[in-house]
Write a protein that holds these residues in place. Structure first.
Motif, PDB file in Angstrom:
ATOM      1  N   GLU A 119       3.426   0.943   6.469  1.00 53.57           N
ATOM      2  CA  GLU A 119       2.936   2.282   6.813  1.00 53.57           C
ATOM      3  C   GLU A 119       1.661   2.640   6.063  1.00 53.57           C
ATOM      4  OE1 GLU A 119       4.179   5.047   8.703  1.00 53.57           O
ATOM      5  OE2 GLU A 119       5.467   3.614   9.750  1.00 53.57           O
ATOM      6  N   THR A 120       1.521   2.133   4.857  1.00 56.81           N
ATOM      7  CA  THR A 120       0.411   2.532   3.978  1.00 56.81           C
ATOM      8  C   THR A 120      -0.803   1.612   4.083  1.00 56.81           C
ATOM      9  OG1 THR A 120       1.390   1.244   2.188  1.00 56.81           O
ATOM     10  CG2 THR A 120       1.992   3.588   2.317  1.00 56.81           C
ATOM     11  N   TRP A 121      -0.881   0.799   5.114  1.00 56.68           N
ATOM     12  CA  TRP A 121      -1.930  -0.208   5.160  1.00 56.68           C
ATOM     13  C   TRP A 121      -3.337   0.395   5.161  1.00 56.68           C
ATOM     14  CZ3 TRP A 121      -5.720  -1.343   8.728  1.00 56.68           C
ATOM     15  CH2 TRP A 121      -5.613  -0.734   9.983  1.00 56.68           C
ATOM     16  N   ILE A 122      -3.548   1.532   5.807  1.00 56.29           N
ATOM     17  CA  ILE A 122      -4.900   2.109   5.844  1.00 56.29           C
ATOM     18  C   ILE A 122      -5.317   2.554   4.442  1.00 56.29           C
ATOM     19  CG2 ILE A 122      -6.315   4.017   6.708  1.00 56.29           C
ATOM     20  CD1 ILE A 122      -4.837   3.744   9.374  1.00 56.29           C
ATOM     21  N   GLN A 123      -4.437   3.234   3.723  1.00 58.47           N
ATOM     22  CA  GLN A 123      -4.756   3.674   2.358  1.00 58.47           C
ATOM     23  C   GLN A 123      -5.009   2.468   1.453  1.00 58.47           C
ATOM     24  OE1 GLN A 123      -2.059   4.651   4.092  1.00 58.47           O
ATOM     25  NE2 GLN A 123      -2.385   6.822   4.439  1.00 58.47           N
TER      26      GLN A 123
END
Length: 156
Positions: A119-123
Motif C-alpha cells: 500500500e505504501t509503495w508511492i511514499q
C-alpha cells in the motif's frame, strides 16, 4: 570524493517474486559537464518467464518528472520514466491498486509484469528519489541553450 554505492530509485515486487528494480549506479561521465548530471542505472526485471538486466540513463529532468508523476498518480493513470533515449519503463495503476509495469527496450526486450505492491509503495518511492538526489545532486547548470557550467555549490 568517492562515488556512493548503488541506490534503488524504483523497487517494485510482489509476494509471487515478480519484481522490477531501477538501480542507480553512478554518474554517466563524472567530471564532464555534458554527462556529469546524467545517471547510469540498471533495470532489473524478474518473473517466472523473464530475468533481464538492461541499461537506462536518467537526466535530472527525468527525476523531476518522476517526482511530479508520483504526486499525481491515481487509479486508472500511468507514469513513465526514460524513453526518449532508448529504454522506457511505464507503470499503470489499476483500480484494484495493482500495477502493470511495461519495460520496453526497442533493441532487446518488451515485457509487462503484473504486480501487487505494498500500500505504501508511492511514499516509499518518494523517499527513494530523495536518496538518489542526495547521492548524486545536480552539479551542472545550463547557462544558455547548449552551454553548461558547474553549479556554484558543487561538491568536488
Amino acid at each position: 570524493m568517492t562515488e556512493p554505492g548503488a541506490v534503488d530509485l524504483i523497487n517494485l515486487e510482489d509476494a509471487d517474486g515478480s519484481r522490477c528494480v531501477v538501480r542507480v549506479t553512478g554518474r554517466f561521465q563524472p567530471g564532464v559537464l555534458t554527462g556529469h548530471d546524467i545517471l547510469r542505472a540498471d533495470v532489473l526485471t524478474s518473473t517466472e518467464f523473464v530475468d533481464a538486466r538492461l541499461e537506462l540513463f536518467l537526466s535530472q529532468e527525468d527525476l523531476t518528472a518522476w517526482q511530479h508523476d508520483l504526486t499525481r498518480l491515481a487509479p486508472g493513470a500511468g507514469v513513465t520514466i526514460g524513453g526518449d533515449r532508448g529504454l522506457s519503463l511505464a507503470i499503470h495503476l489499476h483500480e484494484d491498486r495493482s500495477l502493470s509495469v511495461t519495460v520496453d527496450d526497442p533493441d532487446r526486450l518488451t515485457t509487462t509484469l503484473w504486480l501487487q505492491p505494498r500500500e505504501t509503495w508511492i511514499q516509499e518511492h518518494r523517499q527513494r528519489l530523495e536518496r538518489v538526489r542526495e547521492a548524486w545532486p545536480s552539479e551542472v547548470v545550463e547557462t544558455a541553450p547548449m552551454a553548461y557550467a558547474w553549479s556554484p555549490g558543487r561538491n568536488r
